[in-house]
Design a protein around this motif. Sequence first.
Motif, short mmCIF file in Angstrom:
data_model
loop_
_atom_site.label_atom_id
_atom_site.label_comp_id
_atom_site.label_asym_id
_atom_site.label_seq_id
_atom_site.Cartn_x
_atom_site.Cartn_y
_atom_site.Cartn_z
N GLN A 132 0.82 -1.21 0.00
CA GLN A 132 0.00 0.00 0.00
C GLN A 132 0.86 1.27 0.00
OE1 GLN A 132 -3.42 -0.04 2.64
NE2 GLN A 132 -3.37 -2.27 2.69
N TYR A 133 0.21 2.37 -0.27
CA TYR A 133 0.91 3.65 -0.38
C TYR A 133 1.63 3.99 0.92
CZ TYR A 133 1.63 8.63 -1.28
OH TYR A 133 2.19 9.87 -1.45
N PRO A 134 2.91 4.35 0.82
CA PRO A 134 3.73 4.53 2.03
C PRO A 134 3.59 5.89 2.69
CG PRO A 134 5.09 4.82 0.10
CD PRO A 134 3.72 4.43 -0.40
N ASP A 135 2.40 6.18 3.21
CA ASP A 135 2.20 7.44 3.91
C ASP A 135 2.64 7.29 5.36
OD1 ASP A 135 0.23 5.97 5.09
OD2 ASP A 135 -1.44 7.03 4.15
N GLN A 136 2.40 8.34 6.16
CA GLN A 136 2.89 8.34 7.53
C GLN A 136 2.26 7.25 8.38
OE1 GLN A 136 5.46 9.83 8.89
NE2 GLN A 136 4.98 8.67 10.75
N ARG A 137 0.98 6.96 8.15
CA ARG A 137 0.32 5.90 8.92
C ARG A 137 1.00 4.56 8.67
NH1 ARG A 137 -4.68 4.49 7.62
NH2 ARG A 137 -4.98 3.43 9.57
N LEU A 138 1.34 4.30 7.44
CA LEU A 138 2.01 3.04 7.13
C LEU A 138 3.39 2.99 7.78
CD1 LEU A 138 1.90 0.39 5.49
CD2 LEU A 138 3.20 1.57 3.77
N ARG A 139 4.11 4.08 7.68
CA ARG A 139 5.45 4.10 8.24
C ARG A 139 5.42 3.87 9.76
NH1 ARG A 139 9.55 6.36 5.17
NH2 ARG A 139 10.51 7.36 6.98
N SER A 140 4.42 4.38 10.41
CA SER A 140 4.33 4.20 11.86
C SER A 140 4.01 2.75 12.23
CB SER A 140 3.28 5.14 12.46
OG SER A 140 1.99 4.79 12.00
N ALA A 141 3.47 1.98 11.29
CA ALA A 141 3.15 0.57 11.55
C ALA A 141 4.29 -0.37 11.19
CB ALA A 141 1.89 0.17 10.77
#
Length: 233
Positions: free
Chosen positions: A31-40
């Motif tokens: 999925q798109y690597p936005d901040q929410r993804l990076r935090s996970a």
Amino acid sequence: MAAIGLGLSRQDAVGKRSATVLLRVLGVLLQYPDQRLRSALPDVAAELATNQGLRGIDRERLTELVESLSRGDAFDIEEAYVGLFDRGRSTSLHLFEHLHGEGRDRGAAMVQLGEMYHRAGFMLKPGELPDYLPALLEFLGCRPLEEVRAVLADCAHLVRKVGETLAGRGSRYAAVLDAVLVFGGQQGLDWSRAPTPEPLTDIDDDWMDTPAFDKPDELPATSTIRFMPRPGR
């Protein structure tokens, strides 16, 4: 309705743990690597480190991807993702684009796949298309292993096509597609066409959006969809 995906609580993840949970993690990585993804990503890394469904080489390659996403500049990671997956059909994560293009048959196939989700008790988030590979993996990550392998057998040629294109471009994302194929009991990617990996400072990217589905109370009978007739059928 409780959302499903990697963002579910640790208690829920453990309570409903199954062999197929790995697919949900792999779907997150696409999925798109936005901040929410990076935090996970720490949770993703922890799952990859302990999941018994991964071969050692898969774990190594996926860990390199996670580390590249963790270390890279956020803007560069997001820009690279868009350039890789959103510009051109050869690496599109919408599977039916590879099979039907923008033709009329794609619409009918979308309806059929959407009905498979609905019969199993899932609804796509608004704006999400049924053939988006991260959404399919999220769905399969909540289904019985027999059903998972039947669906992945049908779409393996499409997943392999995208994966080998990514490998040919030297993208670490190819490891995700390889792991999906192997988990489904299919032949993995042909890595002989992949260039020597670049140092970890040069990143490809992927990250997580909101989960693709809302999950109702029950998960009823299984169902599969034909992505393409198999030989001899």
